[in-house]
Design a protein around this motif. Structure first.
Motif, PDB file in Angstrom:
ATOM      1  N   HIS A   1       0.755  -1.375   0.186  1.00  0.00           N
ATOM      2  CA  HIS A   1       0.182  -0.039   0.014  1.00  0.00           C
ATOM      3  C   HIS A   1       0.666   1.428  -0.050  1.00  0.00           C
ATOM      4  O   HIS A   1       0.440   2.292   0.346  1.00  0.00           O
TER       5      HIS A   1
ATOM      6  N   HIS B   1      -2.165   6.576   4.684  1.00  0.00           N
ATOM      7  CA  HIS B   1      -2.823   7.769   4.045  1.00  0.00           C
ATOM      8  C   HIS B   1      -1.900   8.962   4.002  1.00  0.00           C
ATOM      9  O   HIS B   1      -1.608   9.499   3.131  1.00  0.00           O
ATOM     10  N   SER B   2      -0.843   9.263   4.974  1.00  0.00           N
ATOM     11  CA  SER B   2      -0.018  10.391   5.117  1.00  0.00           C
ATOM     12  C   SER B   2       1.044  10.109   4.133  1.00  0.00           C
ATOM     13  O   SER B   2       1.343  11.076   3.388  1.00  0.00           O
TER      14      SER B   2
ATOM     15  N   ARG C   1       0.522   8.272   1.232  1.00  0.00           N
ATOM     16  CA  ARG C   1       0.112   8.697  -0.111  1.00  0.00           C
ATOM     17  C   ARG C   1      -0.201  10.113  -0.439  1.00  0.00           C
ATOM     18  O   ARG C   1      -0.027  10.451  -1.485  1.00  0.00           O
ATOM     19  N   GLU C   2      -0.699  10.718   0.769  1.00  0.00           N
ATOM     20  CA  GLU C   2      -0.649  12.212   0.328  1.00  0.00           C
ATOM     21  C   GLU C   2       0.702  12.924   0.410  1.00  0.00           C
ATOM     22  O   GLU C   2       0.951  13.955  -0.467  1.00  0.00           O
TER      23      GLU C   2
ATOM     24  N   SER D   1      -3.276   2.629   9.163  1.00  0.00           N
ATOM     25  CA  SER D   1      -4.008   3.308   8.083  1.00  0.00           C
ATOM     26  C   SER D   1      -3.596   4.805   7.794  1.00  0.00           C
ATOM     27  O   SER D   1      -3.655   5.443   6.849  1.00  0.00           O
ATOM     28  N   THR D   2      -3.415   5.550   9.245  1.00  0.00           N
ATOM     29  CA  THR D   2      -2.951   6.757   9.208  1.00  0.00           C
ATOM     30  C   THR D   2      -1.732   7.370   8.580  1.00  0.00           C
ATOM     31  O   THR D   2      -1.717   8.046   7.739  1.00  0.00           O
TER      32      THR D   2
END
Length: 182
Positions: free
Chosen positions: A98, A176-177, A179-180, A172-173
């Motif tokens: 991921h 997410h960061s 990916r950002e 997950s956090t």
DNA sequence: TAGGCCATCTGGTCCT
DNA sequence: AGGACCAGATGGCCTA
């Protein structure tokens, strides 16, 4: 703190143990290669820790050469060791899903993410198997007990990751960061 | 330009 | 004794 998709950085070429002193890079002075001590050695010498290596008296040439040779060989081994360590980091990066392929994780990010990924997987597996590992009769309940004890210990210490879903949340956090790209 | 990340050098300590 | 491991120091590269 951004470590985004950097191109391979140009590095000072490794010191060739067989190279003559004249071939050494000017910004990486070697032991005995000039009047200026290596950068990393200056502070040590300032604290009086490098005095022996440098020697207060001039040593015989052959002895000095063997000392320099040993140091160069030691440097080479250390480089190889660090390269192996970096290869292991790379393998770990590739084992974490991921994450954008064009975004290279730093070492600390890799370790942190891997830890939370492992913990979230552990929690998921235990939840799905009700504390019993597939195909295993014995260790399942013990593993679950051990895991619960770990969680309880973490909770007693006020750890925020005491709950299994906490690991997944953290993971997950982070994903997410990353990916950002932040 | 400051801060983050990294490679490299180095000497000390531990291990085999 | 020699190699592995470790941590501090340093400087280069990159991004915000």
């Amino acid at each position: 703190m951004k470590t985004k998709n950097r191109p391979p950085r140009r590095r000072v070429p490794p010191q060739d143990t067989a190279a003559s002193p004249g071939e050494q890079t000017p910004d990486r002075p070697q032991l005995g290669s000039g009047p200026e001590p290596p950068k990393g050695l200056r502070s040590r010498m300032a604290r009086g820790q490098g005095a022996r290596a440098e020697g207060g008296r001039r040593r015989q040439g052959s002895r000095r050469e063997s000392t320099v040779q040993r140091r160069l060989e030691s440097n080479e081994r250390e480089r190889q060791r660090m390269h192996k360590l970096n290869n292991a980091f790379q393998a770990l990066r590739e084992a974490i899903p991921h994450v954008r392929a064009d975004r290279k994780l730093s070492k600390i990010e890799t370790l942190t993410l891997a830890k939370n990924y492992i913990k979230s997987l552990t929690a998921t597996i235990l939840a799905m198997s009700s504390g019993r590992l597939p195909g295993l009769d014995g260790p399942g309940p013990k593993l679950y007990q051990h895991y619960q004890q770990q969680q309880a210990a973490g909770a007693a210490l006020g750890a925020t990751e005491a709950q299994p879903e906490g690991h997944l949340q953290k993971y997950s956090t982070q994903i997410h960061s990353f990916r950002e790209g932040s």
